[in-house]
Design an enzyme around this catalytic site. Structure first.
Site, PDB file in Angstrom:
ATOM      1  N   SER A   7       7.995   2.812  31.247  1.00 35.69           N
ATOM      2  CA  SER A   7       7.194   1.927  32.105  1.00 35.69           C
ATOM      3  C   SER A   7       8.013   0.683  32.428  1.00 35.69           C
ATOM      4  O   SER A   7       8.955   0.348  31.709  1.00 35.69           O
ATOM      5  CB  SER A   7       5.873   1.558  31.422  1.00 35.69           C
ATOM      6  OG  SER A   7       6.094   1.105  30.110  1.00 35.69           O
ATOM      7  N   GLU A   9       7.870  -3.490  33.773  1.00 33.24           N
ATOM      8  CA  GLU A   9       7.016  -4.682  33.890  1.00 33.24           C
ATOM      9  C   GLU A   9       7.557  -5.648  34.939  1.00 33.24           C
ATOM     10  O   GLU A   9       8.762  -5.920  34.977  1.00 33.24           O
ATOM     11  CB  GLU A   9       6.964  -5.366  32.512  1.00 33.24           C
ATOM     12  CG  GLU A   9       6.175  -6.650  32.497  1.00 33.24           C
ATOM     13  CD  GLU A   9       6.020  -7.207  31.092  1.00 33.24           C
ATOM     14  OE1 GLU A   9       5.741  -6.439  30.139  1.00 33.24           O
ATOM     15  OE2 GLU A   9       6.207  -8.429  30.939  1.00 33.24           O
ATOM     16  N   THR A  40       2.482  -9.011  35.009  1.00 30.98           N
ATOM     17  CA  THR A  40       2.082 -10.066  34.064  1.00 30.98           C
ATOM     18  C   THR A  40       1.015 -10.976  34.665  1.00 30.98           C
ATOM     19  O   THR A  40       0.776 -10.987  35.869  1.00 30.98           O
ATOM     20  CB  THR A  40       3.297 -10.918  33.624  1.00 30.98           C
ATOM     21  OG1 THR A  40       3.857 -11.530  34.784  1.00 30.98           O
ATOM     22  CG2 THR A  40       4.342 -10.077  32.929  1.00 30.98           C
ATOM     23  N   GLY A  99      -2.167 -14.618  25.257  1.00 28.35           N
ATOM     24  CA  GLY A  99      -1.466 -15.638  26.049  1.00 28.35           C
ATOM     25  C   GLY A  99      -1.000 -16.756  25.130  1.00 28.35           C
ATOM     26  O   GLY A  99      -1.505 -16.905  24.012  1.00 28.35           O
ATOM     27  N   ASP A 100      -0.020 -17.522  25.583  1.00 34.51           N
ATOM     28  CA  ASP A 100       0.473 -18.644  24.779  1.00 34.51           C
ATOM     29  C   ASP A 100      -0.506 -19.804  24.868  1.00 34.51           C
ATOM     30  O   ASP A 100      -1.048 -20.076  25.933  1.00 34.51           O
ATOM     31  CB  ASP A 100       1.866 -19.063  25.267  1.00 34.51           C
ATOM     32  CG  ASP A 100       2.916 -18.052  24.836  1.00 34.51           C
ATOM     33  OD1 ASP A 100       2.782 -17.513  23.712  1.00 34.51           O
ATOM     34  OD2 ASP A 100       3.840 -17.780  25.617  1.00 34.51           O
ATOM     35  N   ALA A 114      -6.304 -12.003  20.733  1.00 33.60           N
ATOM     36  CA  ALA A 114      -6.347 -10.812  21.591  1.00 33.60           C
ATOM     37  C   ALA A 114      -7.322  -9.757  21.056  1.00 33.60           C
ATOM     38  O   ALA A 114      -7.936  -9.027  21.836  1.00 33.60           O
ATOM     39  CB  ALA A 114      -4.941 -10.223  21.731  1.00 33.60           C
ATOM     40  N   HIS A 140       5.462 -12.529  15.329  1.00 34.89           N
ATOM     41  CA  HIS A 140       5.048 -13.570  16.272  1.00 34.89           C
ATOM     42  C   HIS A 140       5.338 -14.944  15.666  1.00 34.89           C
ATOM     43  O   HIS A 140       5.147 -15.151  14.470  1.00 34.89           O
ATOM     44  CB  HIS A 140       3.543 -13.394  16.562  1.00 34.89           C
ATOM     45  CG  HIS A 140       3.048 -14.304  17.629  1.00 34.89           C
ATOM     46  ND1 HIS A 140       2.485 -15.528  17.363  1.00 34.89           N
ATOM     47  CD2 HIS A 140       3.072 -14.185  18.985  1.00 34.89           C
ATOM     48  CE1 HIS A 140       2.162 -16.121  18.510  1.00 34.89           C
ATOM     49  NE2 HIS A 140       2.501 -15.327  19.500  1.00 34.89           N
ATOM     50  N   PHE A 207      14.315 -17.778  26.591  1.00 35.53           N
ATOM     51  CA  PHE A 207      13.180 -16.874  26.297  1.00 35.53           C
ATOM     52  C   PHE A 207      13.088 -16.634  24.785  1.00 35.53           C
ATOM     53  O   PHE A 207      12.015 -16.646  24.215  1.00 35.53           O
ATOM     54  CB  PHE A 207      13.401 -15.487  26.915  1.00 35.53           C
ATOM     55  CG  PHE A 207      13.171 -15.394  28.399  1.00 35.53           C
ATOM     56  CD1 PHE A 207      12.520 -16.382  29.115  1.00 35.53           C
ATOM     57  CD2 PHE A 207      13.594 -14.258  29.083  1.00 35.53           C
ATOM     58  CE1 PHE A 207      12.323 -16.260  30.479  1.00 35.53           C
ATOM     59  CE2 PHE A 207      13.398 -14.117  30.451  1.00 35.53           C
ATOM     60  CZ  PHE A 207      12.759 -15.126  31.143  1.00 35.53           C
ATOM     61  N   HIS A 257       9.478   0.544  27.365  1.00 37.23           N
ATOM     62  CA  HIS A 257       8.881  -0.351  28.369  1.00 37.23           C
ATOM     63  C   HIS A 257       9.934  -1.398  28.730  1.00 37.23           C
ATOM     64  O   HIS A 257      10.403  -2.134  27.855  1.00 37.23           O
ATOM     65  CB  HIS A 257       7.640  -1.015  27.762  1.00 37.23           C
ATOM     66  CG  HIS A 257       6.945  -1.995  28.661  1.00 37.23           C
ATOM     67  ND1 HIS A 257       6.046  -1.613  29.634  1.00 37.23           N
ATOM     68  CD2 HIS A 257       7.005  -3.347  28.738  1.00 37.23           C
ATOM     69  CE1 HIS A 257       5.582  -2.688  30.262  1.00 37.23           C
ATOM     70  NE2 HIS A 257       6.153  -3.756  29.744  1.00 37.23           N
TER      71      HIS A 257
HETATM   72  P1  FAD Z   1      -2.705 -12.237  19.265  1.00 37.09           P
HETATM   73  O1  FAD Z   1      -2.646 -10.799  18.962  1.00 37.09           O
HETATM   74  O2  FAD Z   1      -4.054 -12.885  19.345  1.00 37.09           O
HETATM   75  O3  FAD Z   1      -1.821 -12.995  18.131  1.00 37.09           O
HETATM   76  C1  FAD Z   1      -1.457 -14.355  18.278  1.00 37.09           C
HETATM   77  C2  FAD Z   1      -1.130 -14.951  16.912  1.00 37.09           C
HETATM   78  O4  FAD Z   1      -2.319 -15.139  16.164  1.00 37.09           O
HETATM   79  C3  FAD Z   1      -0.223 -14.089  16.029  1.00 37.09           C
HETATM   80  O5  FAD Z   1       0.619 -14.927  15.303  1.00 37.09           O
HETATM   81  C4  FAD Z   1      -1.205 -13.381  15.118  1.00 37.09           C
HETATM   82  O6  FAD Z   1      -0.617 -12.967  13.900  1.00 37.09           O
HETATM   83  C5  FAD Z   1      -2.245 -14.474  14.912  1.00 37.09           C
HETATM   84  N1  FAD Z   1      -3.612 -13.976  14.664  1.00 37.09           N
HETATM   85  C6  FAD Z   1      -4.276 -13.051  15.367  1.00 37.09           C
HETATM   86  N2  FAD Z   1      -5.526 -12.871  14.883  1.00 37.09           N
HETATM   87  C7  FAD Z   1      -5.643 -13.751  13.865  1.00 37.09           C
HETATM   88  C8  FAD Z   1      -6.712 -14.092  12.982  1.00 37.09           C
HETATM   89  N3  FAD Z   1      -7.899 -13.490  13.065  1.00 37.09           N
HETATM   90  N4  FAD Z   1      -6.482 -15.061  12.052  1.00 37.09           N
HETATM   91  C9  FAD Z   1      -5.299 -15.678  11.982  1.00 37.09           C
HETATM   92  N5  FAD Z   1      -4.236 -15.421  12.802  1.00 37.09           N
HETATM   93  C10 FAD Z   1      -4.436 -14.463  13.723  1.00 37.09           C
HETATM   94  N6  FAD Z   1       1.791 -13.724  27.941  1.00 37.09           N
HETATM   95  C11 FAD Z   1       1.170 -14.092  29.092  1.00 37.09           C
HETATM   96  O7  FAD Z   1       0.714 -15.252  29.211  1.00 37.09           O
HETATM   97  N7  FAD Z   1       1.045 -13.211  30.140  1.00 37.09           N
HETATM   98  C12 FAD Z   1       1.490 -11.945  30.073  1.00 37.09           C
HETATM   99  O8  FAD Z   1       1.348 -11.179  31.039  1.00 37.09           O
HETATM  100  C13 FAD Z   1       2.143 -11.508  28.860  1.00 37.09           C
HETATM  101  N8  FAD Z   1       2.591 -10.242  28.729  1.00 37.09           N
HETATM  102  C14 FAD Z   1       3.139  -9.835  27.526  1.00 37.09           C
HETATM  103  C15 FAD Z   1       3.502  -8.487  27.368  1.00 37.09           C
HETATM  104  C16 FAD Z   1       4.046  -8.037  26.172  1.00 37.09           C
HETATM  105  C17 FAD Z   1       4.417  -6.575  26.031  1.00 37.09           C
HETATM  106  C18 FAD Z   1       4.235  -8.954  25.095  1.00 37.09           C
HETATM  107  C19 FAD Z   1       4.850  -8.503  23.803  1.00 37.09           C
HETATM  108  C20 FAD Z   1       3.863 -10.289  25.240  1.00 37.09           C
HETATM  109  C21 FAD Z   1       3.305 -10.748  26.437  1.00 37.09           C
HETATM  110  N9  FAD Z   1       2.879 -12.072  26.614  1.00 37.09           N
HETATM  111  C22 FAD Z   1       2.270 -12.462  27.799  1.00 37.09           C
HETATM  112  C23 FAD Z   1       3.080 -13.075  25.550  1.00 37.09           C
HETATM  113  C24 FAD Z   1       1.841 -13.253  24.630  1.00 37.09           C
HETATM  114  O9  FAD Z   1       0.743 -13.709  25.383  1.00 37.09           O
HETATM  115  C25 FAD Z   1       2.227 -14.269  23.552  1.00 37.09           C
HETATM  116  O10 FAD Z   1       3.176 -13.714  22.685  1.00 37.09           O
HETATM  117  C26 FAD Z   1       1.064 -14.895  22.791  1.00 37.09           C
HETATM  118  O11 FAD Z   1       1.550 -16.023  22.057  1.00 37.09           O
HETATM  119  C27 FAD Z   1       0.393 -13.972  21.790  1.00 37.09           C
HETATM  120  O12 FAD Z   1      -0.337 -13.009  22.409  1.00 37.09           O
HETATM  121  P2  FAD Z   1      -0.952 -11.773  21.563  1.00 37.09           P
HETATM  122  O13 FAD Z   1      -1.754 -10.974  22.503  1.00 37.09           O
HETATM  123  O14 FAD Z   1       0.096 -11.113  20.776  1.00 37.09           O
HETATM  124  O15 FAD Z   1      -1.938 -12.616  20.590  1.00 37.09           O
END
Ligand code: FAD
Length: 275
Positions: A7, A9, A40, A99-100, A114, A140, A207, A257
């Protein structure tokens, strides 16, 4: 040999030139028969409309398109509306992220992680969407520990995610060890390696600082030694990334990917090396 699912991106382009360039990139990359193209989503919904337009453009060309959707700073109503728009148009795959966290005084919104977004999507739309989530072989940046981070990935699968796509990495052992740790945590779903071609060292270092993906010392030093000679740096980068992909393929990964940065040139060379 069985074909490895691939895939690609993209980010949503801003200008008419960017849109035209991305169309041409898709023509080039479509030759490799990708499973889907993903697009994205800017933090807090900043690219919402452009992400949608790009996704619908891809779909209109007859390809499978997967929008990324991130939940930070969003309300449940906003996300529900977005899901409805995609579902109505027949989009059936989402890359689902937190998201960040934005800097400054910005509201976090209705979702903290997430996993909560995945659960919400399942609650709103049942099994309509195939859900991909993010995974981090080098962990992360906010994770308390490797085990806590993998525990979070497990929470995303338990909430209904189907597969994970990883952050990019150049340490192949980090991925292998990560998958091992996932299995120890009871994760059985596919974990697709994310692959970042090497376009230039300054951008890659920037990055990598943000997302916590390590550039190994030997690789950084070799890349820095090319100075302004981008052509030679890219030729070297293609070799390194092709070998990384070969090692992953030989190990038996469930797919690859590619982070394309909307360009096809280096990826075409890597794909041709992979035959
Ligand atoms: P989560 O899974 O929520 O995790 C975030 C942090 O919180 C981690 O450190 C995790 O260990 C911690 N955590 C989760 N749940 C808990 C809990 N219950 N208690 C305590 N800690 C917890 N960003 C964008 O803005 N747009 C995009 O389109 C985008 N695409 C991406 C595509 C891929 C393939 C990847 C790998 C990343 C992408 N990102 C994107 C970046 C991503 O949004 C960031 O890395 C963000 O900081 C974390 O997102 P996540 O979904 O992994 O978060």
């Amino acid at each position: 040999m069985k074909k490895l699912p691939i895939s690609f991106e993209f980010f949503p382009p801003k200008t008419p030139e960017g849109i035209a360039n991305l169309r041409e990139t898709r023509v080039q990359l479509a030759k490799y028969g990708p499973e889907f193209f993903s697009v994205t989503f800017g933090a807090g919904g900043s690219t919402r409309d452009r992400t949608m337009e790009t996704v619908f453009d891809i779909q209109a060309e007859g390809h499978s398109a997967a929008p990324h959707i991130s939940c930070i700073s969003s309300t449940k109503e906003e996300i529900a509306e977005l899901l409805k728009a995609y579902q109505t148009k027949g989009i059936d795959r989402l890359v689902t992220l937190r998201g960040d966290i934005p800097s400054g005084e910005v509201a976090i919104g209705d979702f903290k992680f997430a996993s909560e977004l995945v659960a919400f999507i399942r609650q709103q739309t049942g099994n309509h969407f195939q859900i991909e989530v993010a995974a981090y072989p080098e962990f992360h940046p906010e994770a308390e520990s490797p085990s806590a981070d993998v525990g979070n990935l497990k929470r995303k699968f338990d909430a209904g995610a189907n597969r994970a796509i990883t952050q990019y990495f150049y340490n192949v052992d980090a991925y292998f060890r990560f998958v091992e740790l996932c299995v120890q945590h009871g994760i059985t779903q596919p974990i697709i390696p994310g692959i970042m071609p090497i376009y230039n060292i300054t951008q890659l270092a920037r990055f990598s600082n943000i997302c916590g993906a390590e550039i190994p010392r030997w690789l950084r030093m070799r890349l820095e030694a090319y100075g302004d000679d981008l052509a030679s740096l890219r030729t070297f980068g293609v070799d390194v990334v092709s070998e990384l992909c070969e090692a992953l393929r030989d190990w038996g990964v469930p797919g690859l990917h590619f982070y394309t940065l909307n360009q096809s040139g280096l990826i075409s060379k890597i794909m041709d090396n992979l035959d």
